[in-house]
Write a protein that holds these residues in place. Structure first.
Motif, PDB file in Angstrom:
ATOM      1  N   PRO A  37      -7.863  12.193  -4.678  1.00 45.32           N
ATOM      2  CA  PRO A  37      -8.254  11.232  -3.989  1.00 45.32           C
ATOM      3  C   PRO A  37      -7.512   9.913  -4.056  1.00 45.32           C
ATOM      4  N   LEU A  38      -7.467   9.246  -3.075  1.00 39.67           N
ATOM      5  CA  LEU A  38      -6.599   7.990  -3.058  1.00 39.67           C
ATOM      6  C   LEU A  38      -7.379   6.840  -2.498  1.00 39.67           C
ATOM      7  N   THR A  39      -7.253   5.342  -2.794  1.00 37.48           N
ATOM      8  CA  THR A  39      -7.831   4.461  -2.327  1.00 37.48           C
ATOM      9  C   THR A  39      -7.022   3.780  -1.229  1.00 37.48           C
ATOM     10  N   VAL A  40      -7.666   3.720  -0.022  1.00 44.33           N
ATOM     11  CA  VAL A  40      -7.135   2.678   1.124  1.00 44.33           C
ATOM     12  C   VAL A  40      -6.812   1.462   0.725  1.00 44.33           C
ATOM     13  N   LEU A  41      -5.677   0.822   1.036  1.00 43.77           N
ATOM     14  CA  LEU A  41      -5.215  -0.363   0.490  1.00 43.77           C
ATOM     15  C   LEU A  41      -5.001  -1.536   1.562  1.00 43.77           C
ATOM     16  N   SER A  42      -5.171  -0.825   2.919  1.00 42.32           N
ATOM     17  CA  SER A  42      -4.796  -1.703   3.940  1.00 42.32           C
ATOM     18  C   SER A  42      -5.943  -1.463   5.004  1.00 42.32           C
ATOM     19  N   ASN A  43      -5.821  -2.320   6.102  1.00 43.86           N
ATOM     20  CA  ASN A  43      -6.865  -2.191   7.281  1.00 43.86           C
ATOM     21  C   ASN A  43      -6.007  -1.509   8.542  1.00 43.86           C
ATOM     22  N   SER A  44      -4.980  -1.001   8.205  1.00 43.82           N
ATOM     23  CA  SER A  44      -4.037  -0.415   9.357  1.00 43.82           C
ATOM     24  C   SER A  44      -4.772   0.755   9.825  1.00 43.82           C
ATOM     25  N   MET A  45      -5.845   1.367   9.386  1.00 42.32           N
ATOM     26  CA  MET A  45      -6.373   2.437  10.010  1.00 42.32           C
ATOM     27  C   MET A  45      -7.834   2.401  10.271  1.00 42.32           C
ATOM     28  N   ALA A  46      -8.232   0.963  10.085  1.00 44.04           N
ATOM     29  CA  ALA A  46      -9.544   0.383  10.476  1.00 44.04           C
ATOM     30  C   ALA A  46      -9.833   0.712  12.020  1.00 44.04           C
ATOM     31  N   PRO A  47     -10.849   0.997  12.202  1.00 43.68           N
ATOM     32  CA  PRO A  47     -12.271   1.179  11.492  1.00 43.68           C
ATOM     33  C   PRO A  47     -12.714   2.424  10.831  1.00 43.68           C
ATOM     34  N   ALA A  48     -11.743   3.266  11.247  1.00 39.13           N
ATOM     35  CA  ALA A  48     -11.961   4.895  10.609  1.00 39.13           C
ATOM     36  C   ALA A  48     -11.838   4.768   9.072  1.00 39.13           C
ATOM     37  N   MET A  49     -10.788   4.355   8.724  1.00 41.99           N
ATOM     38  CA  MET A  49     -10.804   3.914   7.246  1.00 41.99           C
ATOM     39  C   MET A  49     -10.277   2.398   6.612  1.00 41.99           C
ATOM     40  N   PRO A  50     -11.453   1.785   6.561  1.00 42.12           N
ATOM     41  CA  PRO A  50     -11.000   0.430   6.281  1.00 42.12           C
ATOM     42  C   PRO A  50     -10.666   0.127   4.724  1.00 42.12           C
ATOM     43  N   VAL A  51     -10.297  -0.902   4.465  1.00 44.48           N
ATOM     44  CA  VAL A  51      -9.872  -1.306   2.804  1.00 44.48           C
ATOM     45  C   VAL A  51     -10.964  -0.777   2.107  1.00 44.48           C
ATOM     46  N   GLY A  52     -10.462   0.010   0.979  1.00 44.11           N
ATOM     47  CA  GLY A  52     -11.720   0.214  -0.119  1.00 44.11           C
ATOM     48  C   GLY A  52     -12.321   1.613   0.237  1.00 44.11           C
ATOM     49  N   SER A  53     -11.665   2.296   1.344  1.00 43.39           N
ATOM     50  CA  SER A  53     -12.333   3.613   1.730  1.00 43.39           C
ATOM     51  C   SER A  53     -11.615   4.568   0.644  1.00 43.39           C
ATOM     52  N   LEU A  54     -12.168   5.609   0.297  1.00 43.69           N
ATOM     53  CA  LEU A  54     -11.869   6.771  -0.260  1.00 43.69           C
ATOM     54  C   LEU A  54     -11.337   7.849   0.380  1.00 43.69           C
ATOM     55  N   ALA A  55     -10.048   8.201   0.359  1.00 42.23           N
ATOM     56  CA  ALA A  55      -9.258   9.181   1.322  1.00 42.23           C
ATOM     57  C   ALA A  55      -8.766  10.367   0.400  1.00 42.23           C
ATOM     58  N   VAL A  56      -9.408  11.403   0.614  1.00 44.06           N
ATOM     59  CA  VAL A  56      -9.191  12.616  -0.096  1.00 44.06           C
ATOM     60  C   VAL A  56      -8.071  13.720   0.686  1.00 44.06           C
ATOM     61  N   VAL A  57      -6.758  13.737   0.200  1.00 41.99           N
ATOM     62  CA  VAL A  57      -5.682  14.316   0.852  1.00 41.99           C
ATOM     63  C   VAL A  57      -5.319  15.674   0.312  1.00 41.99           C
ATOM     64  N   ARG A  58      -4.853  16.407   1.254  1.00 42.34           N
ATOM     65  CA  ARG A  58      -4.405  17.560   0.537  1.00 42.34           C
ATOM     66  C   ARG A  58      -2.882  17.723   0.615  1.00 42.34           C
ATOM     67  N   PRO A  59      -2.107  17.737  -0.453  1.00 41.11           N
ATOM     68  CA  PRO A  59      -0.675  17.616  -0.623  1.00 41.11           C
ATOM     69  C   PRO A  59      -0.009  18.749   0.440  1.00 41.11           C
ATOM     70  N   THR A  60       1.045  18.337   0.941  1.00 40.74           N
ATOM     71  CA  THR A  60       1.730  19.662   1.620  1.00 40.74           C
ATOM     72  C   THR A  60       2.927  20.186   0.781  1.00 40.74           C
ATOM     73  N   MET A  61       2.907  19.965  -0.465  1.00 37.78           N
ATOM     74  CA  MET A  61       3.750  20.606  -1.331  1.00 37.78           C
ATOM     75  C   MET A  61       2.953  20.962  -2.661  1.00 37.78           C
ATOM     76  N   PRO A  62       3.558  21.896  -3.555  1.00 45.14           N
ATOM     77  CA  PRO A  62       2.835  21.986  -4.715  1.00 45.14           C
ATOM     78  C   PRO A  62       2.766  20.691  -5.562  1.00 45.14           C
ATOM     79  N   LEU A  63       1.553  20.796  -6.239  1.00 43.34           N
ATOM     80  CA  LEU A  63       1.254  19.425  -7.128  1.00 43.34           C
ATOM     81  C   LEU A  63       2.234  19.526  -8.254  1.00 43.34           C
ATOM     82  N   SER A  64       2.898  20.560  -8.552  1.00 46.51           N
ATOM     83  CA  SER A  64       3.948  20.643  -9.526  1.00 46.51           C
ATOM     84  C   SER A  64       5.017  19.748  -9.465  1.00 46.51           C
TER      85      SER A  64
END
Length: 204
Positions: A37-64
């Motif tokens: 889970p990450l927090t969106v810090l800019s409005n570059s993806m507004a209105p879909a993901m404005p500042v303060g949105s929660l973005a849950v991402v799936r890493p493309t590589m192992p978390l290790s």
């Protein structure tokens, strides 16, 4: 009177379910799915993901693979552990625009360009742009991609920040939530009792 009690029960259960849902979406679901889970810090993806949105991402590589390790790996070594084959047009990805820089950008893929390297290996370059930006980003190579956005929710990024601020902050948030829930429930109980007294007086 029964209608009032039904409303009280509905509000009580609804509030509890809302608290549980927020907890699940910000903590439980990402953890169980190996997502972050990450927090969106800019409005570059507004209105879909404005500042303060929660973005849950799936890493493309192992978390290790740690951020420190990434700094020591070459593009070729990163490609060996970084799977971007599932990234397509329309996806929102998290990428590192500059090598050896912890700053990450979260923008939408507008185009995927594939080519063969001098050794015959498949390579990909992603053309990205923020939904709220007027210009395209510099081309993003496959080894720069770090994750793909799974889902996002408005406002809950602030909750995520608070929960990650430290153990004491998390306990404080839980305490405030419980206190708020208890206060609302107490108010509803008093309201029901007052309504019952008024009904009894009217009947007499």
């Amino acid at each position: 009177m029964r209608a009032v009690r039904a409303v009280v029960r509905g509000l009580s259960y609804g509030t509890l379910l809302l608290v549980l849902l927020v907890t699940a979406l910000t903590i439980a679901v990402p953890h169980l799915a190996g997502a972050v889970p990450l927090t969106v810090l800019s409005n570059s993806m507004a209105p879909a993901m404005p500042v303060g949105s929660l973005a849950v991402v799936r890493p493309t590589m192992p978390l290790s693979v740690s951020a420190h390790e990434l700094e020591t790996l070459s593009p070729g070594q990163i490609r060996e552990v970084n799977d971007t084959s599932h990234v397509g047009v329309g996806d929102v990805i998290l990428f590192a625009p500059n090598p050896n820089d912890a700053t990450l950008v979260m923008h939408r893929v507008c185009e995927v360009r594939s080519y063969a390297s001098s050794t015959g290996e498949d390579r990909s370059v992603f053309v990205t742009q923020g939904d709220n930006n007027s210009m395209l980003d510099a081309p993003v190579h496959d080894y720069q991609v770090r994750a793909r956005v799974w889902y996002s929710l408005p406002v809950l990024g602030h909750v995520n920040d608070a929960l990650n601020a430290g153990e004491h902050s998390a306990k404080a948030i839980v305490a405030v939530a419980v206190a708020g829930y208890g206060a609302a429930l107490a108010y509803l109980v008093r309201y029901v009792r007052a309504s019952s007294t008024a009904d009894a007086g009217a009947s007499a």
